[in-house]
Scaffold this active site. Sequence first.
Site, PDB file in Angstrom:
ATOM      1  N   ARG A  37       5.770 -12.653  26.556  1.00  0.00           N
ATOM      2  CA  ARG A  37       6.639 -13.511  25.468  1.00  0.00           C
ATOM      3  C   ARG A  37       5.743 -13.339  24.268  1.00  0.00           C
ATOM      4  NH1 ARG A  37       8.429 -19.833  26.788  1.00  0.00           N
ATOM      5  NH2 ARG A  37       9.790 -18.784  28.779  1.00  0.00           N
ATOM      6  N   HIS A  83      17.911 -11.819  27.839  1.00  0.00           N
ATOM      7  CA  HIS A  83      17.027 -12.366  27.383  1.00  0.00           C
ATOM      8  C   HIS A  83      17.538 -13.698  27.940  1.00  0.00           C
ATOM      9  CE1 HIS A  83      13.000 -13.066  25.607  1.00  0.00           C
ATOM     10  NE2 HIS A  83      14.063 -13.873  24.626  1.00  0.00           N
ATOM     11  N   TYR A 127      27.446 -16.082  10.021  1.00  0.00           N
ATOM     12  CA  TYR A 127      28.324 -15.738   9.223  1.00  0.00           C
ATOM     13  C   TYR A 127      27.248 -14.462   8.409  1.00  0.00           C
ATOM     14  CZ  TYR A 127      29.078 -20.751   8.173  1.00  0.00           C
ATOM     15  OH  TYR A 127      30.399 -22.089   8.319  1.00  0.00           O
TER      16      TYR A 127
END
Length: 828
Positions: A37, A83, A127
């Site tokens: 990570r 993921h 968006y």
Amino acid sequence: MAQQLNLLSTGQVIPTPLHTEMQRSYLEYAMSVIVGRALPDVRDGLKPVHRRILYAMHELGLTPDRPYRKCARVVGDVLGKYHPHGDQAVYDALVRLVQDFSSRYPLLAGHGNFGSVDNDPPAAMRYTETRLAPVSHEGMLAEIGEETVEFIGNFDNSQQEPTVLPAQLPFLLLNGCAGIAVGMATNIPPHNLGEIVDGLIALIDNPDLKDEKLFELIPGPDFPTGGEIVGNSGIREAYTTGKGGIVLRGVATLEEVMPTRGSKRRTAIIVTELPYQVNKAGWIEKVADLVNQGRLHGISDLRDESDREGMRVVIELKRDTNPQDVLQHLYHQTALQTTFGAILLALVDGQPRQLSLRQMLQEFLNFREHTLNRRYSYELGKAENRLNIVTGLLTALSNLDEVIAILRQATDGSTAKMTLCSQLDLSEVQADAILAMPLRRLTSLEQQNLQQEFSDLNAQITSLRRLLEDRRELLKSLKKDLRTLKRKYEDARRTKISSISDIPIKQEKGKTETEENSKSEQPSEEAILEFTQRGYVRRLSPHGKKPKTENSLHENDFIIQTAVTDTNQDLLILNTGGKVYPVKVGDIPATTGRSPRGTPLITMLTSTAQANVEGIVSRFVLPEDPEINQIVLLTKQGRIKRLALEEFANLSRRGITILKLKDNDELSFTEFTTTGQHLILASSGGRLLRFAVNDEQLPLMGRAAMGLQAFRLVKNQQMVGCANVGKDDQLLLVTQEGYAKRIPASNLRAANRGDLGLQILKFHNKTDHLARMVRAISGTEVVIVTNKERVVRIPVDSVPMLDRDAKGESVLQVNRDEVIISVFEVRS
């Protein structure tokens, strides 16, 4: 009713020591965070989430020449295939890859709102749209299909994903990286592509290149938001050791702004660039707060005129204000100057390592050389396979009549294949290619094309074998690729690097810039320190011309304390939270005619200390005989503590806690004392308590102690005074509503610590309270300050000497909603 499982009898419970299980589980968790990570790989400079985003977009075909695709689609693919974490975490990582103020060379191109330098949040993923940027498509993913890197199964083994991307540029240095793992962190600054490529080529040509030459080619980081790096020492330390503090400033210029109607032309500071990762809106708010709090003076207006073309923050100055003084305070008190704590930590062969710049570049070159070997080996095998097929086709064309006869006589395809292999000495692959050959290949033009392809393949194979067998040729190819990418994507440096400035450099953590060590070695000079009620400090030379106090201080400001010392001594600052911070006297700017008001004392502390300092209780230089003197600390709620001055020796700039406090309590008063002297404490209810300073009444304590109860306070009362008195001293008592009286200290008999005290002052009104108790020295003045910032000087001798039952006489008429909050005994 369900029966309880008896696991012990079946032997399914394995007894394990708790510390062993905790150690194993925690190490597994820590390594999972470190590798999976938080830390980037030194080869491609990516964390797993970024690598998976780029590979998923490559698989979706989102190349720079294709239309943008919704980010929600990309995030969905990343989550579903590679993921298995939260969608918001993936989107946040994707957004950062798009932001040109976060990445020096953004790896993704975006369409829509992806946030701003004002810390505005990006629009929702439904968006916004994205696709690969040209630099990542060509420099990161172009060779992904040529068996250049290893692939492993994803979380459910339904897909294959790369362990590393075949990066052709060291993106770890180009874009930098920040991450916090378990027990370690990385913070790598971004750099300029052209400079990094020049450094790589220089290391290829000369692996033993000296650091000085390498640092000339790569002079320092290049942040996407520009700014200015002050000094080279922090850069050099980070590049040689892998860890160092780089002092970074915003870019500010001076302009004459056009006057508004009825006003005159004014000077303004124009800020066009801020340090990396500084929130512009937050910085402007911080400056405005400092002005409103009276900690930053000389500013008349502050506005943001930034637009799509760039940043422009205008700080208008008052008339007769020195712009350099304001700029210096902005550097010290705000994020216009920050320290980038560089930590060059990355994963090398799956293990975290702190690397120097040279090691980081060399690791990339080793990876690139390995990648090219795999790529050329793949291309060589592919070319040899194709050459084998083309050779078979040419053999068939040379023996066309025989091939046609074999095909006519064959009963099926398998028979024809076996006959071709035996009669024309062909391989099975060649025979299959001949059988699949369309009739158009029999034309003379197609035959010429095959002959040309045969020649090209032979040349290609020869070239590839030379590259694989001769390392010098391989490195030449590597340099050629680097130069090609440099020509395409190089741009001008954005961050300037300057030498050490004359303005003192603020340090975020611990020590100052390297100048601190040199300062401590300079010869000592005498200095006079003057402290004002508004928190300023003035350092004067005993032999210099002293500024006129009435003309130089801020309105309603006045000197409350003077100390004679030298520039090598430490000034100790105690705050209401019970912490003490040292400041080197020599670091305090000398007061001149250009800055007669002095310097805000709080700005001399580290930024962390400034954030924790709500109020300064006292400031002092240690006396020459600290083993004789002690310091008494008194809190608002009446707890007291005596501390040896040896506890204050050799402090670091981070400060130490000298008094632990309960909730809603704070340090209010300090006094120097010696064994055998007497202390007098006062409460807001008008009670005074006197007791001797000795080991029985007030024992010496350590820094970790909370102190003892000094005064039995009545509800809603607090301590308002602490005085170390002698035999002939007098005390001055002033109430919140402006009444005052003097009493001899000898009128108070000695009592015990923790008593209720004697009622020494009675009030005219029930709403009145004692505001402050100070020593009264005949022939001097005291300064009274109200909550309306009214400042009044009163001669001590004008206050009547009254007995303990007297109410006191009016010395100041307070207005409605006005009360006295402080009384200062002006002393040296």
